[in-house]
Design a protein around this motif. Sequence first.
Motif, mmCIF file in Angstrom:
data_model
loop_
_atom_site.group_PDB
_atom_site.id
_atom_site.type_symbol
_atom_site.label_atom_id
_atom_site.label_comp_id
_atom_site.label_asym_id
_atom_site.label_seq_id
_atom_site.Cartn_x
_atom_site.Cartn_y
_atom_site.Cartn_z
ATOM 1 N N UNK A 156 47.793 134.948 -68.948
ATOM 2 C CA UNK A 156 47.627 134.473 -67.747
ATOM 3 C C UNK A 156 48.727 133.206 -67.323
ATOM 4 N N UNK A 157 48.599 132.390 -68.677
ATOM 5 C CA UNK A 157 49.677 131.168 -68.509
ATOM 6 C C UNK A 157 50.939 131.418 -68.311
ATOM 7 N N UNK A 158 51.393 132.470 -69.024
ATOM 8 C CA UNK A 158 52.881 133.027 -68.938
ATOM 9 C C UNK A 158 53.191 133.498 -67.521
ATOM 10 N N UNK A 159 52.236 134.304 -67.076
ATOM 11 C CA UNK A 159 52.513 134.639 -65.475
ATOM 12 C C UNK A 159 52.577 133.386 -64.479
ATOM 13 N N UNK A 160 51.799 132.442 -64.769
ATOM 14 C CA UNK A 160 51.707 131.373 -64.038
ATOM 15 C C UNK A 160 52.902 130.612 -64.235
ATOM 16 N N UNK A 161 53.615 130.358 -65.493
ATOM 17 C CA UNK A 161 54.762 129.984 -65.575
ATOM 18 C C UNK A 161 56.070 130.434 -65.025
ATOM 19 N N UNK A 162 56.032 131.719 -65.223
ATOM 20 C CA UNK A 162 57.175 132.666 -64.501
ATOM 21 C C UNK A 162 57.316 132.384 -63.286
ATOM 22 N N UNK A 163 55.861 132.414 -62.537
ATOM 23 C CA UNK A 163 55.746 132.132 -61.015
ATOM 24 C C UNK A 163 56.365 130.620 -60.702
ATOM 25 N N UNK A 164 56.022 129.595 -61.484
ATOM 26 C CA UNK A 164 56.483 128.306 -61.418
ATOM 27 C C UNK A 164 58.154 128.423 -61.387
ATOM 28 N N UNK A 165 58.657 128.801 -62.418
ATOM 29 C CA UNK A 165 60.073 128.898 -62.724
ATOM 30 C C UNK A 165 60.856 129.654 -61.828
ATOM 31 N N UNK A 166 60.248 130.759 -61.129
ATOM 32 C CA UNK A 166 60.742 131.500 -60.199
ATOM 33 C C UNK A 166 60.693 131.039 -58.793
ATOM 34 N N UNK A 167 59.583 130.007 -58.556
ATOM 35 C CA UNK A 167 59.527 129.553 -57.173
ATOM 36 C C UNK A 167 58.572 130.507 -56.414
ATOM 37 N N UNK A 168 57.915 131.611 -56.711
ATOM 38 C CA UNK A 168 56.990 132.380 -56.013
ATOM 39 C C UNK A 168 55.841 132.761 -56.787
ATOM 40 N N UNK A 169 54.879 133.645 -56.232
ATOM 41 C CA UNK A 169 53.733 134.036 -57.182
ATOM 42 C C UNK A 169 53.950 135.326 -57.327
ATOM 43 N N UNK A 170 53.266 135.720 -58.463
ATOM 44 C CA UNK A 170 53.213 137.278 -58.690
ATOM 45 C C UNK A 170 51.792 137.846 -58.837
#
Length: 87
Positions: free
Chosen positions: A67-81
Amino acid sequence: MPQTDKAPLDADEERVTRAQHLLIQLGAALVCQPFDTRTHDRLRAFLAEDADAVLTSLHTLRQRPEADLHRRIAELAGHTLPLGGTT
């Protein structure tokens, strides 16, 4: 190393990203000129000076909960997954 305006990389992310880019460059250089001593020297220097810290950072990143990885990816990509396959 380019950074997004959304979220800067933390120290472990930065270390692993820089190492990945360097190793890709060195790998390509070894393919193009397999006997170039400068490339071999750079690879040896990385292995002697930086590899242990990079492996430690990589281990730290791999220990993050999914879950933390998904949140971090979303932060870096600038969107939510979407999580859990929901739409």
